[in-house]
Design a protein around this motif. Structure first.
Motif, PDB file in Angstrom:
ATOM      1  N   LYS A   2       0.836  -1.196   0.000  1.00 50.47           N
ATOM      2  CA  LYS A   2       0.000   0.000   0.000  1.00 50.47           C
ATOM      3  C   LYS A   2       0.872   1.247   0.000  1.00 50.47           C
ATOM      4  CE  LYS A   2      -3.152  -2.382   2.953  1.00 50.47           C
ATOM      5  NZ  LYS A   2      -2.734  -2.747   4.252  1.00 50.47           N
ATOM      6  N   TRP A   3       0.227   2.352  -0.141  1.00 50.05           N
ATOM      7  CA  TRP A   3       0.875   3.651  -0.168  1.00 50.05           C
ATOM      8  C   TRP A   3       1.209   4.068   1.272  1.00 50.05           C
ATOM      9  CZ3 TRP A   3       2.666   6.174  -4.277  1.00 50.05           C
ATOM     10  CH2 TRP A   3       2.972   7.527  -4.166  1.00 50.05           C
ATOM     11  N   THR A   4       2.134   3.320   1.879  1.00 48.37           N
ATOM     12  CA  THR A   4       2.600   3.623   3.230  1.00 48.37           C
ATOM     13  C   THR A   4       4.123   3.592   3.225  1.00 48.37           C
ATOM     14  OG1 THR A   4       2.612   1.304   3.939  1.00 48.37           O
ATOM     15  CG2 THR A   4       0.565   2.552   4.308  1.00 48.37           C
ATOM     16  N   ILE A   5       4.726   4.242   4.171  1.00 47.72           N
ATOM     17  CA  ILE A   5       6.190   4.308   4.219  1.00 47.72           C
ATOM     18  C   ILE A   5       6.787   2.928   4.502  1.00 47.72           C
ATOM     19  CG2 ILE A   5       6.485   4.959   6.643  1.00 47.72           C
ATOM     20  CD1 ILE A   5       8.408   6.400   3.648  1.00 47.72           C
ATOM     21  N   SER A   6       6.140   2.140   5.350  1.00 43.20           N
ATOM     22  CA  SER A   6       6.673   0.807   5.645  1.00 43.20           C
ATOM     23  C   SER A   6       6.596  -0.101   4.412  1.00 43.20           C
ATOM     24  CB  SER A   6       5.956   0.165   6.830  1.00 43.20           C
ATOM     25  OG  SER A   6       4.583   0.047   6.567  1.00 43.20           O
ATOM     26  N   ASP A   7       5.505  -0.025   3.668  1.00 40.23           N
ATOM     27  CA  ASP A   7       5.406  -0.817   2.439  1.00 40.23           C
ATOM     28  C   ASP A   7       6.353  -0.294   1.368  1.00 40.23           C
ATOM     29  OD1 ASP A   7       3.646  -2.617   3.500  1.00 40.23           O
ATOM     30  OD2 ASP A   7       1.920  -1.980   2.317  1.00 40.23           O
ATOM     31  N   PHE A   8       6.602   1.008   1.365  1.00 39.03           N
ATOM     32  CA  PHE A   8       7.558   1.544   0.398  1.00 39.03           C
ATOM     33  C   PHE A   8       8.946   0.958   0.630  1.00 39.03           C
ATOM     34  CE2 PHE A   8      10.899   4.461  -0.857  1.00 39.03           C
ATOM     35  CZ  PHE A   8      10.633   4.566  -2.212  1.00 39.03           C
ATOM     36  N   ASP A   9       9.339   0.847   1.881  1.00 36.36           N
ATOM     37  CA  ASP A   9      10.643   0.263   2.188  1.00 36.36           C
ATOM     38  C   ASP A   9      10.724  -1.184   1.696  1.00 36.36           C
ATOM     39  OD1 ASP A   9      11.523   2.621   3.328  1.00 36.36           O
ATOM     40  OD2 ASP A   9      10.992   2.020   5.370  1.00 36.36           O
ATOM     41  N   ILE A  10       9.642  -1.928   1.860  1.00 38.48           N
ATOM     42  CA  ILE A  10       9.590  -3.313   1.367  1.00 38.48           C
ATOM     43  C   ILE A  10       9.649  -3.302  -0.160  1.00 38.48           C
ATOM     44  CG2 ILE A  10       8.170  -5.399   1.211  1.00 38.48           C
ATOM     45  CD1 ILE A  10       7.037  -4.589   4.005  1.00 38.48           C
ATOM     46  N   TYR A  11       8.925  -2.372  -0.771  1.00 36.69           N
ATOM     47  CA  TYR A  11       8.932  -2.257  -2.232  1.00 36.69           C
ATOM     48  C   TYR A  11      10.355  -2.010  -2.746  1.00 36.69           C
ATOM     49  CZ  TYR A  11       8.575  -0.091  -6.788  1.00 36.69           C
ATOM     50  OH  TYR A  11       8.774   0.238  -8.102  1.00 36.69           O
ATOM     51  N   GLN A  12      11.058  -1.125  -2.107  1.00 37.25           N
ATOM     52  CA  GLN A  12      12.435  -0.816  -2.539  1.00 37.25           C
ATOM     53  C   GLN A  12      13.311  -2.073  -2.533  1.00 37.25           C
ATOM     54  OE1 GLN A  12      12.107   2.094  -4.217  1.00 37.25           O
ATOM     55  NE2 GLN A  12      14.131   2.570  -3.487  1.00 37.25           N
ATOM     56  N   GLN A  13      13.083  -2.959  -1.588  1.00 33.04           N
ATOM     57  CA  GLN A  13      13.886  -4.169  -1.473  1.00 33.04           C
ATOM     58  C   GLN A  13      13.470  -5.248  -2.476  1.00 33.04           C
ATOM     59  OE1 GLN A  13      13.407  -5.301   2.612  1.00 33.04           O
ATOM     60  NE2 GLN A  13      14.271  -3.381   3.375  1.00 33.04           N
ATOM     61  N   SER A  14      12.209  -5.216  -2.918  1.00 33.73           N
ATOM     62  CA  SER A  14      11.725  -6.276  -3.800  1.00 33.73           C
ATOM     63  C   SER A  14      11.105  -5.718  -5.077  1.00 33.73           C
ATOM     64  CB  SER A  14      10.705  -7.139  -3.060  1.00 33.73           C
ATOM     65  OG  SER A  14       9.670  -6.339  -2.555  1.00 33.73           O
ATOM     66  N   LYS A  15      11.626  -4.609  -5.536  1.00 33.59           N
ATOM     67  CA  LYS A  15      11.127  -3.878  -6.683  1.00 33.59           C
ATOM     68  C   LYS A  15      10.930  -4.735  -7.941  1.00 33.59           C
ATOM     69  CE  LYS A  15      12.360   0.762  -7.966  1.00 33.59           C
ATOM     70  NZ  LYS A  15      13.374   1.733  -8.031  1.00 33.59           N
ATOM     71  N   GLU A  16      11.839  -5.655  -8.182  1.00 25.65           N
ATOM     72  CA  GLU A  16      11.779  -6.443  -9.417  1.00 25.65           C
ATOM     73  C   GLU A  16      10.569  -7.373  -9.472  1.00 25.65           C
ATOM     74  OE1 GLU A  16      14.502  -8.700  -6.579  1.00 25.65           O
ATOM     75  OE2 GLU A  16      14.263  -6.623  -7.196  1.00 25.65           O
ATOM     76  N   TYR A  17       9.925  -7.636  -8.346  1.00 20.49           N
ATOM     77  CA  TYR A  17       8.761  -8.517  -8.300  1.00 20.49           C
ATOM     78  C   TYR A  17       7.435  -7.766  -8.339  1.00 20.49           C
ATOM     79  CZ  TYR A  17      12.459 -11.599  -6.712  1.00 20.49           C
ATOM     80  OH  TYR A  17      13.620 -12.296  -6.620  1.00 20.49           O
ATOM     81  N   VAL A  18       7.474  -6.490  -8.022  1.00 20.85           N
ATOM     82  CA  VAL A  18       6.261  -5.674  -7.955  1.00 20.85           C
ATOM     83  C   VAL A  18       6.162  -4.882  -9.257  1.00 20.85           C
ATOM     84  CG1 VAL A  18       4.968  -3.968  -6.619  1.00 20.85           C
ATOM     85  CG2 VAL A  18       6.605  -5.476  -5.468  1.00 20.85           C
ATOM     86  N   ASP A  19       5.363  -5.412 -10.183  1.00 18.66           N
ATOM     87  CA  ASP A  19       5.311  -4.797 -11.509  1.00 18.66           C
ATOM     88  C   ASP A  19       3.952  -4.213 -11.870  1.00 18.66           C
ATOM     89  OD1 ASP A  19       3.860  -7.114 -11.822  1.00 18.66           O
ATOM     90  OD2 ASP A  19       4.915  -7.787 -13.612  1.00 18.66           O
ATOM     91  N   THR A  20       3.019  -4.207 -10.912  1.00 18.36           N
ATOM     92  CA  THR A  20       1.655  -3.778 -11.222  1.00 18.36           C
ATOM     93  C   THR A  20       1.174  -2.708 -10.243  1.00 18.36           C
ATOM     94  OG1 THR A  20       1.189  -5.995 -12.067  1.00 18.36           O
ATOM     95  CG2 THR A  20      -0.706  -4.584 -11.585  1.00 18.36           C
ATOM     96  N   ALA A  21       0.742  -1.588 -10.802  1.00 15.97           N
ATOM     97  CA  ALA A  21       0.146  -0.519 -10.013  1.00 15.97           C
ATOM     98  C   ALA A  21      -1.368  -0.638 -10.111  1.00 15.97           C
ATOM     99  CB  ALA A  21       0.590   0.840 -10.536  1.00 15.97           C
TER     100      ALA A  21
END
Length: 150
Positions: A2-21
């Motif tokens: 989600k659009w939260t700072i904690s999820d953003f940190d997770i996103y930064q670490q696993s960016k290559e797997y998250v391909d859909t907005a």
């Protein structure tokens, strides 16, 4: 995610797997359709939360875009959103219950705009709500799978 700072940190670490907005679209209308419009927005909100829950790690749920129903600039704004977000995400999905967006037939949004018929939750049993949500999420999953396989 989600659009939260904690999820953003997770996103930064696993960016290559998250391909859909995933972006919920919430119409606003204060005339005679006020209650119906609120119901549509509430429904889309519930569906997107459940979709994100089931696909955490593959989709990023953006904040809802609220717009005035029947505004002439809605499609242009969505195209701008799509263009900007596709710099980071391969797939961009807008979810709406607004018939006017469904009927817009914009070539630039084809395949990105998913229209869902609204199911009024107001007087519905919780178990039935959950079942309907699950059915709706499964339909969206099928659409996403087709998009991911292209």
């Amino acid at each position: 995610m989600k659009w939260t700072i904690s999820d953003f940190d997770i996103y930064q670490q696993s960016k290559e797997y998250v391909d859909t907005a995933v972006i919920p679209l919430i119409p606003v209308c204060l005339d005679t359709d006020f209650k119906t419009t609120v119901s549509k927005g509430e429904y889309i909100t519930h569906v997107t939360i459940e979709l994100e829950r089931q696909l955490k790690g593959r989709v990023y749920l953006f904040p809802s875009i609220s717009y005035l129903k029947n505004s002439i600039n809605v499609i242009e704004n969505l195209i701008e959103w799509k263009t900007n977000i596709q710099q980071e995400f391969k797939h961009v999905i807008f979810l709406t219950s607004d018939e006017s967006l469904k009927e817009s037939n914009s070539e630039l949004l084809k395949g990105n705009l998913v229209w869902l018929p609204t199911v009024p939750f107001e007087h519905m049993d919780e178990n039935l709500k959950k079942k309907l949500m699950q059915d709706q999420v499964e339909q969206i999953l099928n659409i996403l799978l087709q998009s991911w396989n292209k």
